[in-house]
Enzyme design. Structure first.
Site, short mmCIF file in Angstrom:
data_model
loop_
_atom_site.label_atom_id
_atom_site.label_comp_id
_atom_site.label_asym_id
_atom_site.label_seq_id
_atom_site.Cartn_x
_atom_site.Cartn_y
_atom_site.Cartn_z
N LYS A 136 40.20 32.87 35.83
CA LYS A 136 41.46 32.86 36.58
C LYS A 136 42.45 31.90 35.93
O LYS A 136 43.63 32.23 35.76
CB LYS A 136 41.21 32.47 38.05
CG LYS A 136 40.52 33.58 38.83
CD LYS A 136 40.02 33.14 40.21
CE LYS A 136 39.26 34.29 40.87
NZ LYS A 136 38.67 33.96 42.17
N GLN A 186 38.03 28.59 45.56
CA GLN A 186 36.96 29.55 45.25
C GLN A 186 35.86 29.49 46.30
O GLN A 186 35.42 28.41 46.71
CB GLN A 186 36.39 29.23 43.85
CG GLN A 186 35.39 30.24 43.36
CD GLN A 186 36.00 31.62 43.05
OE1 GLN A 186 37.20 31.75 42.84
NE2 GLN A 186 35.17 32.64 43.06
N ASP A 226 45.25 34.24 47.80
CA ASP A 226 44.06 35.02 48.14
C ASP A 226 44.30 35.88 49.38
O ASP A 226 43.54 36.81 49.65
CB ASP A 226 42.89 34.07 48.45
CG ASP A 226 41.86 34.00 47.34
OD1 ASP A 226 41.70 35.00 46.62
OD2 ASP A 226 41.23 32.94 47.22
N1 GUN Z 1 34.66 34.47 45.71
C1 GUN Z 1 34.39 35.78 45.44
N2 GUN Z 1 35.52 36.50 45.42
C2 GUN Z 1 36.53 35.64 45.69
C3 GUN Z 1 37.94 35.79 45.82
O1 GUN Z 1 38.52 36.88 45.69
N3 GUN Z 1 38.63 34.66 46.11
C4 GUN Z 1 38.02 33.46 46.28
N4 GUN Z 1 38.77 32.41 46.58
N5 GUN Z 1 36.72 33.29 46.17
C5 GUN Z 1 35.98 34.37 45.89
#
Ligand code: GUN
Length: 288
Positions: free
Chosen positions: A54, A98, A121
């Site tokens: 990311k 995350q 998100d």
């Molecule tokens: N963990 C697994 N998928 C995601 C996501 O799309 N966003 C976040 N913040 N954590 C995750």
């Protein structure tokens, strides 16, 4: 019938190209790049890879991407303090914490602390509520990516029967809302749904996000269905696979996403798109 493949990797690359252009325009207009701050608490191996990707992807499209790594034993209040610091920082347009967080840190307490205007998100209850009300807001990345894949496959959603398998806040619930907003008739099924194969067989559009390797077989599908496989599992054979048994599904579906290379690459691309969207919305709000 042999299903056509929905090439998520290529479509994600196109989305990144679009975002790159929007970032350039944003920099020209506002004299600064959009900023994305990713917070990782702990050492979960998959999360380490995801968050690095990311950070890298955001910098590749010309944003200011930063990864904040905190040890697994970080107190909840210290994570909260970092989120509040990022909320107050004007150079930060997007904040992503995350998941999963280490045991002992209450996820809702942290997610609720993120400024909804920076919640790229789309996990904050304000954004979830806006989506459920059919109002504009920040929408979770994976379902957003799925909608783009359906558009690329030429799916006509109005009046179609759509079945979503999986009721998570991250994928299943927002996916159902997005399909509904496009006038599909939506069933939100899950692991306890009675006669799940029969429910799936009604779907013109089937989205599977349950986390069970190769669960959905070809004979669960309506001939000609469009199938999106959100799963990412390690099969008994040790190979990476989705929630759909692609080999048997290929003979019945009209379009299908592969794993890997289907839904997965779209998530980061849509995160970048959400960050530019948040950046523009914040600048517009500041000038209003
Ligand atoms: N963990 C697994 N998928 C995601 C996501 O799309 N966003 C976040 N913040 N954590 C995750």
């Amino acid at each position: 019938m042999t299903a056509k493949i929905i090439d998520g990797k290529a479509i994600a690359e196109a989305v990144r190209g679009e975002v790159r252009g929007e970032v350039q325009r944003f920099v020209a207009e506002h004299g600064r790049p959009p900023g994305l701050d990713v917070v990782l608490v702990g050492e979960d191996a998959a999360s380490v890879v995801y968050t690095r990707n990311k950070e890298k992807a955001s910098n590749e499209v010309g944003m200011r991407g930063r990864l904040h790594r905190l040890p697994a034993n970080t107190p909840e209040d210290a994570v909260l303090a970092l989120v509040r610091e990022l909320n107050a920082d004007d150079a930060v347009d997007g904040i992503l914490v995350q998941l999963p967080l280490p045991k002992g840190i209450r996820e809702p307490r942290i997610l609720d602390a993120v400024d909804p205007a920076k919640d790229v998100d789309g996990f904050h209850p304000v954004n979830a509520g806006l989506l459920a009300s059919g109002r504009p807001g920040l929408v979770p990345c994976t379902p957003t990516g799925c909608m783009r894949l359906l558009a690329e496959a030429g799916a006509s959603l109005e009046g179609a029967r759509a079945v979503v398998v999986g009721r998570s806040n991250i994928v299943g619930k927002p996916m159902a809302q997005l399909l509904l907003a496009q006038h599909a008739t939506v069933t939100l099924a899950h692991s306890r749904t009675r006669d799940l194969p029969a429910v799936c067989r009604e779907a013109d559009v089937l989205v599977v996000a349950v986390g069970r390797a190769r669960m959905v077989k070809g004979d669960w599908l309506k001939p000609g269905a469009i199938v999106l496989d959100v799963g990412m599992n390690r099969g008994d054979d040790g190979k990476l696979c989705g929630d759909v048994d692609t080999a048997s599904a290929m003979d019945v579906a009209s379009w299908i996403t592969p794993v890997p290379g289907g839904v997965g690459p779209m998530t980061i691309a849509c995160l970048l798109a959400n960050t530019v969207k948040a950046a523009y919305a914040r600048e517009a709000a500041r000038r209003a």
